[in-house]
Design a protein around this motif. Structure first.
Motif, PDB file in Angstrom:
ATOM      1  N   SER A 302       0.854  -1.188   0.000  1.00 41.57           N
ATOM      2  CA  SER A 302       0.000   0.000   0.000  1.00 41.57           C
ATOM      3  C   SER A 302       0.888   1.234   0.000  1.00 41.57           C
ATOM      4  N   THR A 303       0.572   2.173  -0.885  1.00 41.40           N
ATOM      5  CA  THR A 303       1.381   3.388  -0.989  1.00 41.40           C
ATOM      6  C   THR A 303       0.523   4.613  -0.694  1.00 41.40           C
ATOM      7  N   THR A 304       1.031   5.464   0.196  1.00 44.36           N
ATOM      8  CA  THR A 304       0.348   6.705   0.551  1.00 44.36           C
ATOM      9  C   THR A 304       1.192   7.890   0.101  1.00 44.36           C
ATOM     10  N   TYR A 305       0.518   8.858  -0.500  1.00 45.16           N
ATOM     11  CA  TYR A 305       1.177  10.094  -0.911  1.00 45.16           C
ATOM     12  C   TYR A 305       0.693  11.216   0.014  1.00 45.16           C
ATOM     13  N   ALA A 641       1.245   2.794   6.095  1.00 38.88           N
ATOM     14  CA  ALA A 641       1.105   3.546   4.853  1.00 38.88           C
ATOM     15  C   ALA A 641       1.025   5.051   5.075  1.00 38.88           C
ATOM     16  N   ASP A 642       0.661   5.504   6.291  1.00 42.51           N
ATOM     17  CA  ASP A 642       0.483   6.932   6.550  1.00 42.51           C
ATOM     18  C   ASP A 642       1.567   7.545   7.429  1.00 42.51           C
ATOM     19  N   VAL A 643       2.212   6.756   8.270  1.00 43.16           N
ATOM     20  CA  VAL A 643       3.051   7.284   9.343  1.00 43.16           C
ATOM     21  C   VAL A 643       4.503   6.867   9.159  1.00 43.16           C
ATOM     22  N   ALA A 644       5.423   7.819   9.480  1.00 47.73           N
ATOM     23  CA  ALA A 644       6.862   7.543   9.479  1.00 47.73           C
ATOM     24  C   ALA A 644       7.435   7.886  10.846  1.00 47.73           C
TER      25      ALA A 644
END
Length: 816
Positions: A302-305, A641-644
Motif C-alpha cells: 500500500s502506498t500513501t502520498y 502507509a500513513d506514518v513515518a
C-alpha cells in the motif's frame, strides 16, 4: 573515581617535578616588551607579528603576536644583541636595531612603538589600513565581528556566515566542516545553554570577535567533533566612565539595541550593560512524501502520498542585562565577579494543510492543522574568575566557576479539522495541547596552572568539574467536547530526567627547539550519563572513562612562512533530546522519539597547515582528515502507509577529509578581497533498524568578501556565500547561496557610525532536502524571510586611554 584520583595525583606530581627541574637552573636571560600603536591615531595595532633577530647574523631568535591592545613580551631571552621587526598588513614594517640585554640591563621596556599606516590620498581623502575581517593563524581563525558590516543588526549566527569552515542552516544551527557537533564558549567559558541558543540569541553588536578552533589541545574539553567556537564579547578597560551604544532598526519588525557602560576607579573596574533584540520571520514548509508499506500477512503493498503545505510566522524577544566588577589586588592578581540574565520569549503561529492519497482507499483525505507555539526561557549566569601571576615570567594560576539556573516552558496548541478541496472546514474538529516545563542547573568549575620550563618551554596542568542536571515534564491534553474541557492524555504525557557528570584533568608540555615548536598532552575524562524515564519508571546509566591525547608540531621556515601538523582525539556525547525515549505525537504523521542506548561518537582528527604572509595579504591552506566511530545519525522508518517514525541511531563508522584555503589580498589601498573555500568528502555507513543508511558525497563551501574604502569616511562590503549539495545518512541537501551588502559612514569625529545593510539581497536562501529509504521518498522545501534591510547607529564615548584587561580566560590564546 579511583582512576580520576590517580590521574590528578599524577598531574600534581608532574607539576612538582617540573617545578624542581626549573628551579635547578638559572640561565642568563632577560626580557623585552613594548606596546604598538598607530602613529597619529594612537590606536593599538592588534595582533601584529613581532619577530626578533640576533646580531650579527640576523638569525631568527623568536616571534610572538601582539595582543588586542598591542602589547607584546619576550619573557626569557638569552643575553645578547637583537633587532626587533614588527609587521602587520596595512602598515609599514618597523625595525628597531641595536637592542642589547646584559647582566647590567636584563630587562628592556621599549614603551610605545609607533607604526605608520600605509596611507594614500584619493581626491583629498586619506585611506588607512584597517584590521582584517578574518585573521588566520595556524591554530585558529579569528573573525573580527566589529569589522563585519554584513552582521549589523544580526546575531552571532549571522556573523558566523563569514567565518572559515562554518555553515549556518535555516534554524541557525552551525556546523564546522560538515559537523554540527561543536562546543560554544563565551569569553573562554562554558555556559549552560545550548550552542544554538547562544548563537541565535546573542546580538552581533555585543561581540568583539569570534575564534574558530578546529583542533583544540588537551587543555580544552574533548566534547565537539567540529571543535570550539569562542565568542569574545566587547569589553572596555579605559580609565573613568566610558561605553558604547547601538540601535539597529530593520524591516518586518527586526530590531535590536545595546548599551554598555564601564567605570574604572583605582583597583576597581565596574561594568554593566543591556542587549535587547526583537525578531520576526515568516516562512513556508512544503513536504511531499510517499510511503510504501506491506502489512504483516498481506501479499500486497500500500502506498500513501502526503502533500503537506505550511505557512507560519515566528516572533521573538530577547533581553540580556548584565553587571559585574574586576578587582586588582596588584598587577599580578585579580578577581572578577559577574551576573547575567538572559530572558527570551517567542511565539509561532502556523497553518498546515495536509492532503493524503492512498491507492487502496476509495477517497482522498484532506485536513488543516492550526498550530500556536509559545516558548519562554529565563537564564541567570553567576560567574567567578581568579588570576594569580608569579615573579617567574609565565608562571600563573587561574580558576573560574560558572553556575547557571535555567527555567522555561515550551507549549504547543493545535486545532485540527477536515476540509474540502478549497480547504474549508467541513467538521471533524479536534484540539490538542502539548505542554512542557523544564529546568536545568549546569555547573562548571576549573583550575589551571602554567609553569615555564627553561627558556621557551612550559607545562600546563589543570582539572575541571562539569555537570548538567535537567528535569522536564511533558503534558498532553485532548479537548473533550462532551465535557467542554481539556483532559489529560496519558499516552502523550511523561516526566523525564537527564544528568551528565564529567570529571576531567589534563597535562600539556610544550617547548621549542631551534625553529620547531611542539606540544604534547593528554586529557582524562570520567563521564556518567543518567537518563530517567519517570513516566515508565525506567533508568538508564552509561558510565565511561576516556583518554584524549593531542600533539602539535609547528615549524617556522622564516618569519613569513610557517607549517603545522596536529592530532587530537575528541568525543561527541548524544544530547538529552536524542536520548529521551518519550514518543512525540505533535505531528501524527511524523513521529519523533529518542534512543537511550545511543553510544558517544569518538573522533580522531588530523590536520596539516601552511601559513604564508606578505605585505599586502596572507594565505592559509589546511588539509584535514577525521575518522568517526559510532556515528550518530537521524533516520526515518515507515511504520504504516500513513506514518513515518524519526529517531536516532549509531551507524558503523564515518570519515571526512578535505582541503581548506583562506586568504586576503589588498588589490589597492582602497580595495581588499578576502575569502575562504573548503572542500571535503563525508562518508557514513550502516544499516540500523533494517534501514539502509550508507552515503558518500563530495561537498564544498566558499565565501568571498569585498571591502571598499570610499571618500568622506565611507566604507562598503559585499559578501557572497555558497555551500554545495550536502550528504545526509539517507539522502542529500541541495546547494545554498546568498549575497549580503552593507555600507557605513563614520560621523561625529569617528566616535559614531551609521550603517545600512541588506541581507540576502537577491532572496535566494532556501533549503531543499531529499531523503530516500526503504519504502520512503521524502522531498522537503523550506524558505524563510531572509531579505531584511537594517539601518543602524553606533556611538562610543569616554576616555581614550586604554589598558590591558586583567580578566583571565577571555581568549584561547597561547596554544604553544
Amino acid at each position: 573515581m579511583k582512576k580520576i584520583k590517580l590521574i590528578l595525583c599524577l598531574f600534581s606530581c608532574l607539576g612538582i617535578a617540573f617545578t624542581g627541574f626549573a628551579q635547578s637552573s638559572t640561565p642568563q636571560t632577560g626580557s623585552l616588551k613594548g606596546k604598538i600603536q598607530e602613529s597619529g591615531t594612537r590606536e593599538p595595532v592588534s595582533f601584529a607579528t613581532v619577530a626578533l633577530l640576533t646580531l650579527p647574523d640576523s638569525a631568527a631568535a623568536g616571534g610572538v603576536s601582539a595582543d588586542e591592545q598591542g602589547n607584546f613580551i619576550f619573557p626569557k631571552l638569552p643575553y645578547g644583541k637583537y633587532i626587533l621587526k614588527i609587521s602587520m598588513v596595512g602598515y609599514a614594517t618597523k625595525r628597531i636595531p641595536n637592542l642589547q640585554l646584559s647582566e647590567n640591563k636584563p630587562a628592556l621596556d621599549l614603551g610605545t612603538i609607533q607604526m605608520l599606516s600605509n596611507t594614500k590620498t584619493l581626491s583629498g581623502v586619506e585611506i588607512v589600513g584597517q584590521k582584517n575581517l578574518v585573521e588566520y593563524g595556524l591554530d585558529k581563525q579569528v573573525l573580527n565581528v566589529a569589522k563585519d558590516l554584513s552582521s549589523v543588526g544580526g546575531t552571532a549566527s549571522d556573523a558566523l556566515k563569514n567565518a572559515p569552515s562554518v555553515a549556518v542552516d535555516i534554524d541557525g544551527n552551525v556546523s564546522v566542516r560538515g559537523s554540527s557537533n561543536i562546543t560554544v564558549l563565551v569569553d573562554g567559558k562554558n555556559t549552560g545553554q545550548s550552542a544554538q541558543t547562544i548563537l541565535s540569541q546573542t546580538p552581533a553588536s555585543a561581540i568583539e570577535r569570534i575564534e574558530v578552533i578546529t583542533n583544540p589541545s588537551a587543555k580544552y574539553d574533548a566534547e565537539g567533533m567540529g571543535g570550539i567556537i569562542n565568542i569574545i564579547l566587547k569589553k572596555d578597560g579605559k580609565k573613568g566612565l566610558n561605553g558604547n551604544a547601538a540601535l539597529n532598526l530593520g524591516t518586518y519588525d527586526n530590531h535590536n539595541a545595546s548599551l554598555n557602560l564601564n567605570y574604572r576607579y583605582k583597583k576597581f573596574n565596574f561594568f554593566t550593560g543591556y542587549d535587547g533584540m526583537q525578531n520576526s520571520r515568516r516562512g513556508i514548509y512544503e513536504l511531499d512524501r510517499s510511503t510504501t508499506y506491506q502489512a504483516s500477512g498481506s501479499t500486497t503493498e500500500s502506498t500513501t502520498y502526503l502533500e503537506q503545505r505550511q505557512k507560519g510566522r515566528r516572533q521573538s524577544q530577547t533581553h540580556i542585562p548584565k553587571l559585574g566588577f574586576d578587582y586588582n589586588f596588584s598587577e599580578k592578581e585579580s578577581i572578577t565577579l559577574s551576573a547575567k540574565l538572559f530572558g527570551n520569549s517567542w511565539n509561532e503561529r502556523e497553518t498546515v494543510n495536509n492532503f493524503l492519497q492512498n491507492d487502496t482507499r476509495p477517497e482522498d483525505i484532506s485536513y488543516t492543522r492550526l498550530g500556536n507555539t509559545e516558548n519562554g526561557i529565563d537564564v541567570i549566569d553567576y560567574a567567578f574568575s581568579y588570576r594569580r601571576a608569579f615573579a617567574l615570567k609565565g608562571q600563573e594560576v587561574t580558576a573560574s566557576a560558572v553556575y547557571t539556573t535555567i527555567n522555561g516552558h515550551f507549549d504547543r496548541f493545535y486545532h485540527q479539522f477536515n476540509t474540502d478541496a478549497n480547504w474549508n472546514n467541513v467538521g471533524g474538529d479536534s484540539r490538542e495541547n502539548f505542554l512542557q516545563e523544564f529546568n536545568v542547573k549546569p555547573f562548571f568549575a576549573q583550575a589551571d596552572y602554567v609553569h615555564p620550563i627553561g627558556e621557551k618551554g612550559k607545562v600546563e596542568t589543570g582539572a575541571k568539574r562539569s555537570q548538567r542536571v535537567l528535569n522536564t515534564e511533558f503534558r498532553g491534553e485532548e479537548f473533550d467536547y462532551d465535557k467542554n474541557e481539556f483532559v489529560l492524555n496519558e499516552l502523550t504525557s511523561n516526566k523525564f530526567g537527564y544528568s551528565e557528570f564529567v570529571n576531567a584533568g589534563y597535562v600539556n608540555y610544550g617547548n621549542t627547539w631551534k625553529k620547531l615548536s611542539y606540544q604534547v598532552g593528554v586529557r582524562a575524562e570520567q563521564t556518567e550519563i543518567i537518563v530517567t524515564d519517570k513516566g515508565n519508571d525506567k533508568k538508564y546509566r552509561n558510565p565511561y572513562f576516556n583518554l584524549f591525547p593531542s600533539a602539535f608540531l609547528s615549524q617556522e621556515i622564516n618569519e613569513n612562512l610557517k607549517l603545522q601538523l596536529n592530532y587530537s582525539r575528541r568525543i561527541n556525547r548524544p544530547n538529552y533530546e536524542a536520548l529521551n525515549p518519550f514518543v512525540n505525537y505533535s505531528d501524527p504523521l511524523n513521529i519523533w522519539y529518542g534512543n537511550p542506548f545511543l553510544k558517544p561518537e569518538y573522533i580522531d582528527s588530523y590536520e596539516g597547515s601552511y601559513l604564508k604572509f606578505w605585505n599586502s595579504g596572507s594565505l592559509t591552506a589546511t588539509g584535514f582528515y577525521r575518522q568517526v566511530h559510532n556515528v550518530i545519525q537521524q533516520v526515518r522508518q515507515v511504520v504504516n502507509a500513513d506514518v513515518a517514525n524519526n529517531t536516532y541511531v549509531n551507524l558503523n563508522d564515518g570519515s571526512s577529509y578535505g582541503l581548506e584555503m583562506s586568504g586576503s589580498q589588498a588589490l589597492a589601498k582602497w580595495f581588499k578581497l578576502s575569502g575562504n573555500a573548503s572542500a571535503f568528502n563525508y562518508k557514513v555507513s550502516g544499516t540500523p533498524l533494517g534501514v539502509e543508511a550508507n552515503s558518500s558525497k563530495f561537498s564544498w563551501l566558499g565565501r568571498l568578501n569585498a571591502n571598499v574604502t570610499l571618500p568622506k569616511n565611507i566604507s562598503a562590503q559585499v559578501s557572497v556565500n555558497y555551500r554545495s549539495p550536502q550528504a545526509l545518512a539517507q539522502g542529500t541537501r541541495a546547494a545554498i547561496y546568498n549575497t549580503d551588502f552593507s555600507i557605513k559612514k563614520d560621523v561625529l569625529n569617528k566616535k559614531g557610525s551609521v550603517t545600512f545593510r541588506v541581507s540576502d539581497i537577491f532572496n535566494t536562501l532556501k533549503w531543499d532536502t531529499n531523503i530516500k529509504g526503504k519504502g520512503l521518498v521524502y522531498d522537503l522545501h523550506m524558505k524563510r524571510q531572509t531579505r531584511i534591510a537594517t539601518l543602524g547607529f553606533a556611538y562610543r564615548f569616554g576616555e581614550q586611554e586604554k589598558r590591558r584587561r586583567t580578566e583571565a580566560g577571555n581568549s584561547l590564546e597561547g596554544m604553544f
